[in-house]
Design a protein around this motif. Structure first.
Motif, PDB file in Angstrom:
ATOM      1  N   GLU A   1      95.120 -21.957  47.937  1.00 24.02           N
ATOM      2  CA  GLU A   1      96.518 -21.430  47.682  1.00 24.02           C
ATOM      3  C   GLU A   1      96.907 -21.286  48.870  1.00 24.02           C
ATOM      4  OE1 GLU A   1      94.390 -17.778  50.154  1.00 24.02           O
ATOM      5  OE2 GLU A   1      93.740 -19.699  49.118  1.00 24.02           O
TER       6      GLU A   1
ATOM      7  N   SER B   1      89.734 -26.606  44.741  1.00 27.95           N
ATOM      8  CA  SER B   1      90.223 -26.454  43.512  1.00 27.95           C
ATOM      9  C   SER B   1      89.672 -27.574  42.535  1.00 27.95           C
ATOM     10  CB  SER B   1      91.637 -26.450  43.244  1.00 27.95           C
ATOM     11  OG  SER B   1      91.935 -25.744  41.919  1.00 27.95           O
TER      12      SER B   1
ATOM     13  N   GLY C   1     102.453 -26.297  45.009  1.00 30.80           N
ATOM     14  CA  GLY C   1     101.820 -27.629  44.033  1.00 30.80           C
ATOM     15  C   GLY C   1     102.745 -28.401  44.444  1.00 30.80           C
TER      16      GLY C   1
ATOM     17  N   LEU D   1      90.889 -29.716  39.551  1.00 32.18           N
ATOM     18  CA  LEU D   1      92.398 -30.014  39.019  1.00 32.18           C
ATOM     19  C   LEU D   1      92.179 -31.291  37.983  1.00 32.18           C
ATOM     20  CD1 LEU D   1      95.399 -31.244  42.298  1.00 32.18           C
ATOM     21  CD2 LEU D   1      92.712 -31.421  41.893  1.00 32.18           C
ATOM     22  N   THR D   2      93.550 -31.362  37.437  1.00 33.68           N
ATOM     23  CA  THR D   2      94.323 -32.238  36.773  1.00 33.68           C
ATOM     24  C   THR D   2      95.668 -33.387  37.434  1.00 33.68           C
ATOM     25  OG1 THR D   2      93.494 -31.638  34.219  1.00 33.68           O
ATOM     26  CG2 THR D   2      94.774 -33.781  34.438  1.00 33.68           C
TER      27      THR D   2
ATOM     28  N   ALA E   1      98.707 -29.222  40.458  1.00 34.37           N
ATOM     29  CA  ALA E   1      99.425 -28.220  41.254  1.00 34.37           C
ATOM     30  C   ALA E   1      97.448 -27.724  41.002  1.00 34.37           C
ATOM     31  CB  ALA E   1      99.406 -27.424  40.008  1.00 34.37           C
ATOM     32  N   PRO E   2      96.923 -27.017  41.930  1.00 37.22           N
ATOM     33  CA  PRO E   2      95.510 -26.400  42.406  1.00 37.22           C
ATOM     34  C   PRO E   2      95.795 -25.249  41.880  1.00 37.22           C
ATOM     35  CG  PRO E   2      96.978 -26.400  44.133  1.00 37.22           C
ATOM     36  CD  PRO E   2      97.776 -27.006  43.613  1.00 37.22           C
ATOM     37  N   LEU E   3      94.226 -24.325  41.126  1.00 38.46           N
ATOM     38  CA  LEU E   3      94.167 -22.968  40.872  1.00 38.46           C
ATOM     39  C   LEU E   3      94.747 -22.194  42.341  1.00 38.46           C
ATOM     40  CD1 LEU E   3      91.143 -23.266  38.163  1.00 38.46           C
ATOM     41  CD2 LEU E   3      93.664 -23.330  37.831  1.00 38.46           C
ATOM     42  N   GLN E   4      95.258 -21.503  41.990  1.00 40.69           N
ATOM     43  CA  GLN E   4      95.488 -20.150  43.141  1.00 40.69           C
ATOM     44  C   GLN E   4      93.987 -19.465  43.441  1.00 40.69           C
ATOM     45  OE1 GLN E   4      98.236 -19.871  44.897  1.00 40.69           O
ATOM     46  NE2 GLN E   4      98.404 -21.685  44.299  1.00 40.69           N
ATOM     47  N   ILE E   5      92.774 -19.814  43.861  1.00 36.93           N
ATOM     48  CA  ILE E   5      92.269 -19.678  44.395  1.00 36.93           C
ATOM     49  C   ILE E   5      92.066 -19.269  45.551  1.00 36.93           C
ATOM     50  CG2 ILE E   5      89.214 -19.730  44.710  1.00 36.93           C
ATOM     51  CD1 ILE E   5      89.688 -22.386  42.407  1.00 36.93           C
TER      52      ILE E   5
ATOM     53  N   HIS F   1      89.158 -33.112  41.757  1.00 40.03           N
ATOM     54  CA  HIS F   1      89.002 -31.756  42.841  1.00 40.03           C
ATOM     55  C   HIS F   1      90.458 -32.695  43.596  1.00 40.03           C
ATOM     56  CE1 HIS F   1      85.688 -33.671  45.382  1.00 40.03           C
ATOM     57  NE2 HIS F   1      86.894 -32.141  45.988  1.00 40.03           N
TER      58      HIS F   1
END
Length: 307
Positions: free
Chosen positions: A140, A299, A144, A301-302, A289-293, A107
């Motif tokens: 958010e 977040s 990226g 992520l990979t 690119a983290p999730l747009q939480i 994360h």
């Protein structure tokens, strides 16, 4: 109130992105030159496990954190939606995923993850961290990351499978690793530190959940002085962890406060770096690119290394 602390005020009084502001178009374009072979290596550990199996217990994690839960409807046994037929012999399954990123999976920490003196990064009010999310400095805000990545393989440099928990990773040791690898951090980079510690979990989960090696304050100080965007590591907290789960040193020497709070430098934790180390590419294109939480303090992520 914004003061001269770290990067506070550098990109304006209302800035919530911190060191991500260093990711200019020139930085991104120059990073593309780090690709040599066109090979893509994922740098994340798997998210696995559900109420019906113990898969999550097999992936490195810290104690006392809610483990990821992956529910499937294909057999109708895990969550209420059940499997359903669409047309004729065609079936369709659905997923439900519950993840508490900190300490349980790969994360990235948001700038809202830590605060001091009732203020977040840039002097923004910490009372905006609410039950429904962080209204300031949430994940958010980041967007990226595409930039040059540098691997500082501490375990490889020391000639060990993993760095002992009692070994201090200070600025001098990191600088030695960089010199050996023939690289030098520059503004806008992501520096990736390999301790080899995920290997310990396969051998002794209880040991993994105790003290861990990580960056000392001087190492973090050196990296933020190089104007890196983020520091990534394969341990659970980037900084070292004591046997009781705390951080060594004084509060003023805390790696999370130094990076996230003072300088707006992001932390990526619990990466899987074994294949990258074997590939031997100290310099690469780094993508995450983290999730747009909305309002997220982190977040899953990979991250990707393109070598």
């Amino acid at each position: 109130m914004v003061d001269s602390r770290g990067n506070w005020g550098r990109w304006g009084r209302d800035d919530e992105r911190g060191a991500a502001n260093l990711l200019t178009s020139d930085v991104v374009l120059r990073a593309l030159g780090s690709v040599r072979a066109g090979r893509v290596l994922p740098l994340a550990m798997p998210i696995q496990g559900a109420t019906s199996n113990g898969g999550a217990q097999r992936v490195p994690h810290l104690p006392g954190r809610p483990l990821p839960q992956h529910f499937m409807s294909v057999d109708g046994g895990d969550y209420a939606a059940g499997a359903r037929k669409i047309k004729g012999d065609m079936g369709m399954s659905d997923d439900a995923l519950i993840v508490s990123p900190h300490g349980t999976t790969t994360h990235i920490d948001a700038l809202a993850h830590v605060w001091r003196y009732d203020t977040l990064y840039n002097g923004l009010a910490a009372d905006r961290i609410r039950s429904y999310g962080a209204t300031r400095c949430g994940i958010e805000r980041l967007g990226g990351i595409v930039t040059r990545g540098l691997l500082l393989d501490v375990a490889g440099h020391l000639g060990v499978d993993y760095v002992p928990a009692e070994r201090t990773i200070d600025a001098e040791l990191l600088q030695e690793c960089a010199k050996t690898a023939g690289v030098q951090p520059r503004s806008g980079d992501v520096v990736v530190v390999r301790t080899g510690w995920p290997r310990v979990y396969a051998e002794d989960p209880e040991r993994y959940q105790g003290a861990q090696p990580g960056l000392a304050y001087s190492a973090g100080r050196w990296l933020v002085d190089q104007e890196v965007v983020a520091i990534a590591a394969d341990n659970a907290a980037v900084g070292a962890i004591d046997a009781d789960g705390g951080f060594p040193g004084t509060l003023d020497e805390d790696i999370h406060l130094l990076t996230l709070w003072e300088h707006g430098v992001y932390l990526l934790e619990m990466l899987w770096l074994e294949e990258l180390a074997v590939a031997g590419s100290a310099e690469f294109l780094f993508i995450a690119a983290p999730l747009q939480i909305a309002g997220g303090t982190a977040s899953p992520l990979t991250p990707l290394a393109v070598i």
